[in-house]
Design a protein around this motif. Sequence first.
Motif, PDB file in Angstrom:
ATOM      1  N   PRO A   1       9.006  27.170   5.267  1.00 54.19           N
ATOM      2  CA  PRO A   1       7.918  28.041   5.708  1.00 54.19           C
ATOM      3  C   PRO A   1       6.566  27.416   5.364  1.00 54.19           C
ATOM      4  CG  PRO A   1       9.098  29.024   3.868  1.00 54.19           C
ATOM      5  CD  PRO A   1       9.824  27.781   4.238  1.00 54.19           C
ATOM      6  N   PRO A   2       5.527  27.799   6.105  1.00 56.49           N
ATOM      7  CA  PRO A   2       4.205  27.243   5.825  1.00 56.49           C
ATOM      8  C   PRO A   2       3.765  27.536   4.392  1.00 56.49           C
ATOM      9  CG  PRO A   2       4.172  28.641   7.777  1.00 56.49           C
ATOM     10  CD  PRO A   2       5.525  28.757   7.173  1.00 56.49           C
ATOM     11  N   GLY A   3       3.242  26.525   3.748  1.00 54.32           N
ATOM     12  CA  GLY A   3       2.755  26.692   2.383  1.00 54.32           C
ATOM     13  C   GLY A   3       3.807  26.501   1.314  1.00 54.32           C
ATOM     14  N   ALA A   4       5.073  26.296   1.695  1.00 52.88           N
ATOM     15  CA  ALA A   4       6.142  26.188   0.695  1.00 52.88           C
ATOM     16  C   ALA A   4       5.976  24.957  -0.181  1.00 52.88           C
ATOM     17  CB  ALA A   4       7.500  26.177   1.376  1.00 52.88           C
ATOM     18  N   VAL A   5       5.600  23.846   0.427  1.00 49.99           N
ATOM     19  CA  VAL A   5       5.421  22.622  -0.346  1.00 49.99           C
ATOM     20  C   VAL A   5       4.276  22.791  -1.344  1.00 49.99           C
ATOM     21  CG1 VAL A   5       4.792  20.179  -0.194  1.00 49.99           C
ATOM     22  CG2 VAL A   5       6.365  21.172   1.472  1.00 49.99           C
ATOM     23  N   HIS A   6       3.182  23.380  -0.889  1.00 49.17           N
ATOM     24  CA  HIS A   6       2.047  23.605  -1.782  1.00 49.17           C
ATOM     25  C   HIS A   6       2.393  24.615  -2.865  1.00 49.17           C
ATOM     26  CE1 HIS A   6      -0.523  21.244   0.752  1.00 49.17           C
ATOM     27  NE2 HIS A   6      -0.264  22.003   1.802  1.00 49.17           N
ATOM     28  N   SER A   7       3.181  25.613  -2.513  1.00 47.26           N
ATOM     29  CA  SER A   7       3.577  26.632  -3.480  1.00 47.26           C
ATOM     30  C   SER A   7       4.439  26.026  -4.586  1.00 47.26           C
ATOM     31  CB  SER A   7       4.336  27.749  -2.777  1.00 47.26           C
ATOM     32  OG  SER A   7       4.780  28.704  -3.697  1.00 47.26           O
ATOM     33  N   ARG A   8       5.386  25.198  -4.209  1.00 49.64           N
ATOM     34  CA  ARG A   8       6.238  24.538  -5.207  1.00 49.64           C
ATOM     35  C   ARG A   8       5.415  23.622  -6.098  1.00 49.64           C
ATOM     36  NH1 ARG A   8      11.382  22.791  -1.508  1.00 49.64           N
ATOM     37  NH2 ARG A   8      12.139  24.897  -1.121  1.00 49.64           N
ATOM     38  N   ARG A   9       4.507  22.873  -5.480  1.00 46.75           N
ATOM     39  CA  ARG A   9       3.665  21.955  -6.244  1.00 46.75           C
ATOM     40  C   ARG A   9       2.792  22.736  -7.228  1.00 46.75           C
ATOM     41  NH1 ARG A   9       0.895  19.034  -2.206  1.00 46.75           N
ATOM     42  NH2 ARG A   9       2.813  17.831  -2.016  1.00 46.75           N
ATOM     43  N   ALA A  10       2.228  23.847  -6.784  1.00 39.99           N
ATOM     44  CA  ALA A  10       1.381  24.668  -7.657  1.00 39.99           C
ATOM     45  C   ALA A  10       2.195  25.219  -8.824  1.00 39.99           C
ATOM     46  CB  ALA A  10       0.745  25.797  -6.860  1.00 39.99           C
ATOM     47  N   ALA A  11       3.400  25.693  -8.551  1.00 41.26           N
ATOM     48  CA  ALA A  11       4.241  26.244  -9.618  1.00 41.26           C
ATOM     49  C   ALA A  11       4.625  25.165 -10.627  1.00 41.26           C
ATOM     50  CB  ALA A  11       5.490  26.880  -9.024  1.00 41.26           C
TER      51      ALA A  11
ATOM     52  N   LEU B   1      -0.773  29.735   4.342  1.00 42.93           N
ATOM     53  CA  LEU B   1      -0.205  31.065   4.589  1.00 42.93           C
ATOM     54  C   LEU B   1      -1.115  31.891   5.489  1.00 42.93           C
ATOM     55  CD1 LEU B   1       1.202  31.995   1.066  1.00 42.93           C
ATOM     56  CD2 LEU B   1       2.508  31.360   3.097  1.00 42.93           C
ATOM     57  N   GLY B   2      -2.417  31.771   5.284  1.00 41.49           N
ATOM     58  CA  GLY B   2      -3.364  32.504   6.116  1.00 41.49           C
ATOM     59  C   GLY B   2      -3.357  32.008   7.552  1.00 41.49           C
ATOM     60  N   ALA B   3      -3.265  30.686   7.737  1.00 47.32           N
ATOM     61  CA  ALA B   3      -3.265  30.102   9.080  1.00 47.32           C
ATOM     62  C   ALA B   3      -1.994  30.439   9.846  1.00 47.32           C
ATOM     63  CB  ALA B   3      -3.444  28.592   8.992  1.00 47.32           C
ATOM     64  N   SER B   4      -0.887  30.603   9.120  1.00 44.46           N
ATOM     65  CA  SER B   4       0.384  30.887   9.792  1.00 44.46           C
ATOM     66  C   SER B   4       0.607  32.377  10.012  1.00 44.46           C
ATOM     67  CB  SER B   4       1.543  30.324   8.975  1.00 44.46           C
ATOM     68  OG  SER B   4       1.697  31.067   7.779  1.00 44.46           O
ATOM     69  N   GLY B   5      -0.274  33.194   9.489  1.00 44.22           N
ATOM     70  CA  GLY B   5      -0.109  34.636   9.639  1.00 44.22           C
ATOM     71  C   GLY B   5       1.021  35.184   8.790  1.00 44.22           C
ATOM     72  N   ALA B   6       1.200  34.619   7.607  1.00 44.15           N
ATOM     73  CA  ALA B   6       2.268  35.064   6.709  1.00 44.15           C
ATOM     74  C   ALA B   6       2.005  36.493   6.254  1.00 44.15           C
ATOM     75  CB  ALA B   6       2.346  34.133   5.497  1.00 44.15           C
ATOM     76  N   SER B   7       3.044  37.104   5.742  1.00 49.00           N
ATOM     77  CA  SER B   7       2.921  38.499   5.323  1.00 49.00           C
ATOM     78  C   SER B   7       1.955  38.636   4.146  1.00 49.00           C
ATOM     79  CB  SER B   7       4.293  39.046   4.915  1.00 49.00           C
ATOM     80  OG  SER B   7       4.725  38.433   3.718  1.00 49.00           O
ATOM     81  N   LYS B   8       1.430  39.833   3.996  1.00 52.63           N
ATOM     82  CA  LYS B   8       0.476  40.093   2.909  1.00 52.63           C
ATOM     83  C   LYS B   8       1.133  39.928   1.548  1.00 52.63           C
ATOM     84  CE  LYS B   8      -2.637  43.087   5.436  1.00 52.63           C
ATOM     85  NZ  LYS B   8      -3.274  44.395   5.525  1.00 52.63           N
ATOM     86  N   GLY B   9       2.420  40.239   1.465  1.00 50.84           N
ATOM     87  CA  GLY B   9       3.129  40.093   0.197  1.00 50.84           C
ATOM     88  C   GLY B   9       3.174  38.650  -0.273  1.00 50.84           C
ATOM     89  N   MET B  10       3.421  37.727   0.655  1.00 53.25           N
ATOM     90  CA  MET B  10       3.453  36.304   0.289  1.00 53.25           C
ATOM     91  C   MET B  10       2.071  35.835  -0.160  1.00 53.25           C
ATOM     92  SD  MET B  10       5.911  34.659   3.205  1.00 53.25           S
ATOM     93  CE  MET B  10       5.775  33.011   2.559  1.00 53.25           C
ATOM     94  N   ARG B  11       1.052  36.265   0.556  1.00 53.91           N
ATOM     95  CA  ARG B  11      -0.306  35.873   0.187  1.00 53.91           C
ATOM     96  C   ARG B  11      -0.711  36.514  -1.138  1.00 53.91           C
ATOM     97  NH1 ARG B  11      -3.585  37.101   5.476  1.00 53.91           N
ATOM     98  NH2 ARG B  11      -1.883  38.562   5.723  1.00 53.91           N
ATOM     99  N   LEU B  12      -0.258  37.736  -1.379  1.00 49.17           N
ATOM    100  CA  LEU B  12      -0.575  38.421  -2.634  1.00 49.17           C
ATOM    101  C   LEU B  12       0.020  37.674  -3.820  1.00 49.17           C
ATOM    102  CD1 LEU B  12      -1.726  40.934  -4.129  1.00 49.17           C
ATOM    103  CD2 LEU B  12       0.532  41.948  -3.829  1.00 49.17           C
TER     104      LEU B  12
END
Length: 131
Positions: free
Chosen positions: A9-19, A57-68
């Motif tokens: 999913p969009p942002g997954a690579v960045h999310s893993r890297r951030a974590a 996540l914002g560019a892909s229109g991901a759910s608010k929960g994921m962005r939260l």
Amino acid sequence: MTEQKRVLPPGAVHSRRAAFYLLLGFLASLMPMPFNLVALVPLAVAVWASVQCLRALGASGASKGMRLWSGIGLALTVMLFVIVAIPYAFYESTFDYQECQAGANTQAAQTACQTRFGESSDLLHRFMREG
């Protein structure tokens, strides 16, 4: 059998890297001063990766929960960054207090350190008067 390429999913690579960098920064922040200063490097990378994740996540229109949840991760990262950085603004006094506590082997010695350097609320007021 056909192989299917798994699409992240969009942002997954960045999310893993951030974590990963948040965890690395947290572990480095547990070291005593001045060695915990190295924690600021992975924490800065974690902030950058979190911002990239939120953008994706914002560019892909991901759910608010994921962005939260990504926003909460960013807030925690920034908070840890500030917690590590603030003592360096008062480096001399903070380092002296840390050394006093490290050498205190008894409750009486710990109390003497607290009396010598003041309680935590009085410590900030004393820094403001001296600075």
